[in-house]
Design an enzyme around this catalytic site. Structure first.
Site, short mmCIF file in Angstrom:
data_model
loop_
_atom_site.label_atom_id
_atom_site.label_comp_id
_atom_site.label_asym_id
_atom_site.label_seq_id
_atom_site.Cartn_x
_atom_site.Cartn_y
_atom_site.Cartn_z
CG ASP A 3 -2.19 -0.76 1.04
OD1 ASP A 3 -2.77 -0.70 -0.04
OD2 ASP A 3 -2.61 -1.44 1.99
CD GLU A 61 -6.22 2.82 4.01
OE1 GLU A 61 -6.74 2.03 4.81
OE2 GLU A 61 -6.24 2.66 2.78
CG ASP A 109 -8.01 3.37 -0.37
OD1 ASP A 109 -7.00 2.67 -0.15
OD2 ASP A 109 -9.12 3.09 0.10
CB ILE A 125 -4.53 -1.69 -2.35
CG1 ILE A 125 -3.21 -1.62 -3.13
CG2 ILE A 125 -5.31 -2.95 -2.78
CD1 ILE A 125 -2.29 -2.81 -2.89
CG ASP A 126 -11.35 0.72 -1.29
OD1 ASP A 126 -11.26 1.02 -0.09
OD2 ASP A 126 -12.43 0.45 -1.84
CB THR A 142 -6.11 -4.09 1.93
OG1 THR A 142 -5.96 -2.70 1.63
CG2 THR A 142 -4.74 -4.72 1.98
CG ASP A 184 -12.34 4.11 2.19
OD1 ASP A 184 -11.50 3.34 1.69
OD2 ASP A 184 -12.52 4.21 3.41
#
Length: 380
Positions: A54, A79, A153, A155-156, A158, A303
């Site tokens: 991330d 994030e 974000d 990697i939303d 995850t 997000d």
């Protein structure tokens, strides 16, 4: 602003490629999915490689955007924290360096001198990858960089990315869970008002490639500012939905029972459950569902910013559910409490200050949102 959108599209594709490399290259895949035991169990870099993937994506996006637009330095938020402690107890701040060899040296330090993994990551980070999108490049938009901030974000969803399952597409056209739910989200907002004005959504794992071993992705974008509302694809499916009484509502499987019970009658008792906050909103954007409802403060500005901008370009939005319910309870029907992205939540600490505290409702048709809010008044 066409240049900013072009850069965001390109860095989103680089980010998607890093995500794919972490799953497709064995030295990285082992770090990603295997939890070490015994003497290795307490090595923080191994336990946190999920987070490192991330962070690498987040810092790569920050580096590449600031290289093109240095005035945005300090106004690109993500994030993840970029501070790590390796197995030797050394604190390392993860950044993307100007020179490829310097990035490789830094990542090797985080990865306890795993040179192979560091080299694979570095190669993906420093590749020269550009996305061609004629509609984006021809965009004309009067927007000052001095009033712009960005939420990332990297990697939303995850957990879906780590598990790596390949779910079948449903009859409605979406995946309930699995790799397709993992998205790269880059949202642009105005610092003065918090209004989301540009969003890029990249889906790294859209479908298997021609070999059947790797993955190809797809991207979406939208811009909404100053009378300009444009996005990367048409929106034909919702015109059909408006003529139907029954709605399609997407929720988290952990949503409160009272919310499910209140919304079920709108859907002939059939509620839809999908993984990933960003992917749920993407389902609304694509016309696969009518509305996404969340009653908890479990999503954050990173997000929702990017998909919110795309929804606005299509005439929809993402509203604060709690504020909408309060307004209707006080007789103010049709109130649009759209989420903003420039101010932390008062009285909250840590990441909670950037949570969407009142929950949210993502919609394309305001009449649909009114029906949903009306159904929930007094029920939660």
């Amino acid at each position: 602003m066409a240049e900013l959108l072009r850069v965001l599209l390109s860095v989103s594709e680089k980010a998607a490629n890093v995500a794919r490399v972490c799953r497709q290259e064995a030295p990285l895949f082992e770090l990603l999915v295997q939890e070490k035991t015994g003497a290795d169990k307490n090595k923080k870099f191994v336990q946190d490689f999920k987070t490192l993937a991330d962070v690498v994506i987040q810092e790569m996006i920050r580096h590449d955007v600031c290289a093109q637009f240095p005035e945005l330095n300090g106004f690109i938020h993500g994030e993840e924290s970029n501070k790590f402690e390796n197995g030797l107890g050394e604190s390392v701040t993860v950044t993307v360096c100007a020179k490829e060899e310097d990035t490789a040296t830094l990542l090797a330090k985080v990865l306890d001198d795993n040179q192979t993994a560091a080299a694979l990551l570095t190669k993906a980070i420093h590749q020269d990858l550009r996305v061609k999108d004629e509609a984006a490049e021809s965009l004309q938009l009067a927007l000052s960089l001095a009033d712009v901030g960005i939420w990332i974000d990297p990697i939303d969803a995850t957990s879906q990315y780590i598990e790596g399952k390949e779910e079948e597409v449903s009859a409605e056209g979406f995946c309930p869970s699995g790799l397709p739910c993992a998205l790269v989200l880059i949202g642009v907002y105005l610092r003065s008002t918090g209004e989301p004005v540009m969003g890029v959504i990249n889906q790294p794992f859209s479908r298997r490639d021609s070999t059947g071993k790797g993955w190809t992705g797809q991207h979406f974008w939208g811009v909404s500012h100053g009378g300009v509302n444009t996005c990367s694809f048409p929106n034909p499916k919702h015109s059909l939905r408006k003529e139907r009484d029954s709605l399609s509502v997407v929720l988290s499987s952990s949503e409160r029972r009272e919310v499910k019970d209140a919304l079920a009658p709108l859907c002939n008792g059939r509620l839809t459950y999908v993984s990933g906050a960003g992917y749920k909103i993407l389902c609304v954007i694509q016309g696969l569902v009518d509305v996404y409802v969340l009653s908890e403060a479990s999503t954050f500005k990173w997000d929702s910013c990017a998909p919110h901008a795309v929804l606005r370009a299509l005439g929809g939005g993402v509203a604060d559910l709690g504020e909408c319910l309060s307004a209707v309870s006080n007789g103010n029907k049709g109130f649009r409490a759209e989420l903003t992205y420039h101010k932390p939540q008062a009285g909250c600490q840590g990441v909670d200050k950037w949570a969407n505290q009142g929950g949210l409702v993502a919609y394309l048709d305001s009449a649909v949102m009114d029906r949903v809010v009306g159904a929930l008044v007094g029920k939660m």
